[in-house]
Design a protein around this motif. Structure first.
Motif, mmCIF file in Angstrom:
data_model
loop_
_atom_site.group_PDB
_atom_site.id
_atom_site.type_symbol
_atom_site.label_atom_id
_atom_site.label_comp_id
_atom_site.label_asym_id
_atom_site.label_seq_id
_atom_site.Cartn_x
_atom_site.Cartn_y
_atom_site.Cartn_z
ATOM 1 N N UNK A 1 -4.374 3.980 -3.333
ATOM 2 C CA UNK A 1 -5.800 3.648 -3.593
ATOM 3 C C UNK A 1 -5.508 2.118 -2.698
ATOM 4 N N UNK A 2 -5.332 0.899 -2.999
ATOM 5 C CA UNK A 2 -5.321 -0.372 -2.143
ATOM 6 C C UNK A 2 -5.441 -0.283 -0.891
ATOM 7 N N UNK A 3 -4.842 0.953 -0.425
ATOM 8 C CA UNK A 3 -4.160 0.791 1.599
ATOM 9 C C UNK A 3 -5.612 0.594 2.516
ATOM 10 N N UNK A 4 -6.401 1.060 2.020
ATOM 11 C CA UNK A 4 -8.057 0.504 2.049
ATOM 12 C C UNK A 4 -8.313 -0.524 2.551
ATOM 13 N N UNK B 1 -13.745 -0.305 -3.723
ATOM 14 C CA UNK B 1 -12.670 0.987 -3.425
ATOM 15 C C UNK B 1 -12.479 1.468 -4.900
ATOM 16 N N UNK B 2 -12.317 1.341 -5.971
ATOM 17 C CA UNK B 2 -12.154 1.703 -7.603
ATOM 18 C C UNK B 2 -10.800 1.462 -8.068
ATOM 19 N N UNK B 3 -10.479 0.233 -7.648
ATOM 20 C CA UNK B 3 -9.452 0.080 -8.182
ATOM 21 C C UNK B 3 -8.314 -0.663 -8.996
ATOM 22 N N UNK B 4 -9.495 0.747 -10.574
ATOM 23 C CA UNK B 4 -8.387 -0.085 -11.762
ATOM 24 C C UNK B 4 -7.304 0.003 -12.055
ATOM 25 N N UNK B 5 -6.703 -0.745 -12.697
ATOM 26 C CA UNK B 5 -5.248 -1.461 -13.161
ATOM 27 C C UNK B 5 -4.626 -0.095 -13.718
ATOM 28 N N UNK B 6 -4.120 0.858 -13.191
ATOM 29 C CA UNK B 6 -2.983 1.466 -14.019
ATOM 30 C C UNK B 6 -2.199 0.738 -15.053
#
Length: 293
Positions: free
Chosen positions: A88-91, A20-25
């Motif tokens: 972005x994390x919801x999926x 899901x391409x969840x790079x930390x922001x």
């Protein structure tokens, strides 16, 4: 890095983040904890002492890819209600929802602005609930203060939270400790905080610059000493705002009646804020209430 996943049929967190391409922001204060051995330890600490199904309902802030969420559910949480600001994390969280049907609810929003009591009531949740979260460093203290300011007794029974080490020390500090301050007084007035364990910064992605510490804070049915919240906050704000000065001088920034307040509270005027215990601060708050009205 160890990542012993619960037997939930879901992929390792590293794979979830990649999918899901969840790079930390940095703007969201995100540091993902990928070691599910550690998230399991936090989950067990959060659920410790829970016996009935109602006592095993958990509210989670900022689940991200869902490591702590999965551990809470695997360790026996009957229901997890999570609020996530990062869409972005919801999926990824929806995958967990499918793996645990009927046990995981997701709300999209900012926990700092959320009315938790109203939300939980709308969900027909039996109160109080437990809170568990790997809090972003940039909002952790603000969220804790928000929850400590809740109508008492609060909608939560315990908070099991991850902070940077220096914040954890402030929460649990005693009079005379260097870390003792306003947060110590507020937390210990209405609750019982305990430092549980540290988490090495290398357990996170990306690694923060500081050590993280897990703290459990159990709500007291009633505050330890009689005082109004607004009065106690005013007194501690003035006292610790000039913590190196004698209390008589620091309280003069709040009121011209500092000497009378100190006399009525029976607190030595030459004492400094870091030397006063909780009972003395509450006595000052009560004395201040009489002159502030």
């Amino acid at each position: 890095m160890s990542e012993a996943a619960p037997h939930d049929g879901l992929p390792p967190l590293g794979a979830v983040i990649a999918k899901y391409k969840l790079s930390a922001r940095r703007a969201l204060g995100q540091n993902f904890l990928l070691d599910l051995n550690l998230t399991g330890r936090i989950a067990r600490a959060a659920l410790d002492g829970a016996e009935t199904d109602d006592e095993k309902v958990v509210y989670e802030v900022g689940p991200g890819p869902g490591g702590l969420t999965r551990s809470l559910l695997a360790e026996g949480a009957t229901r997890v209600i999570a609020v996530e600001r990062d869409s972005r994390a919801l999926p990824a969280l929806a995958d967990i929802q499918r793996a645990y049907p009927g046990r995981f609810d997701i709300a999209s929003g900012d926990a700092l602005e959320l009315d938790e009591l109203s939300m939980l009531r709308e969900m027909s949740v039996t109160l109080p609930v437990r809170v568990a979260a790997n809090l972003p460093y940039n909002v952790g203290t603000a969220l804790l203060i928000k929850w400590l300011r809740a109508e008492w007794p609060p909608w939560w029974s315990s908070l099991t939270l991850t902070f940077q080490r220096e914040v954890a020390e402030r929460i649990a500090a005693r009079p005379g400790d260097e870390a003792y301050g306003r947060l110590s007084v507020l937390a210990q007035w209405r609750a019982e905080p305990r430092i549980l364990f540290d988490i090495n910064r290398r357990a996170f992605v990306p690694p923060p610059k500081v050590t993280s510490t897990v703290v459990r804070i159990d709500a007291l049915r009633d505050p330890r000493f009689d005082a109004r919240l607004e009065d106690l906050e005013a007194i501690t704000g003035a006292a610790f705002g000039q913590r190196r000065k004698m209390i008589r001088k620091s309280l003069k920034s709040l009121t011209l009646t500092a000497d009378k307040i100190l006399q009525n509270a029976r607190v030595p005027s030459a004492a400094r804020a870091e030397e006063l215990d909780l009972s003395q601060f509450c006595a000052l708050a009560r004395a201040y209430a009489l002159v502030a009205r």
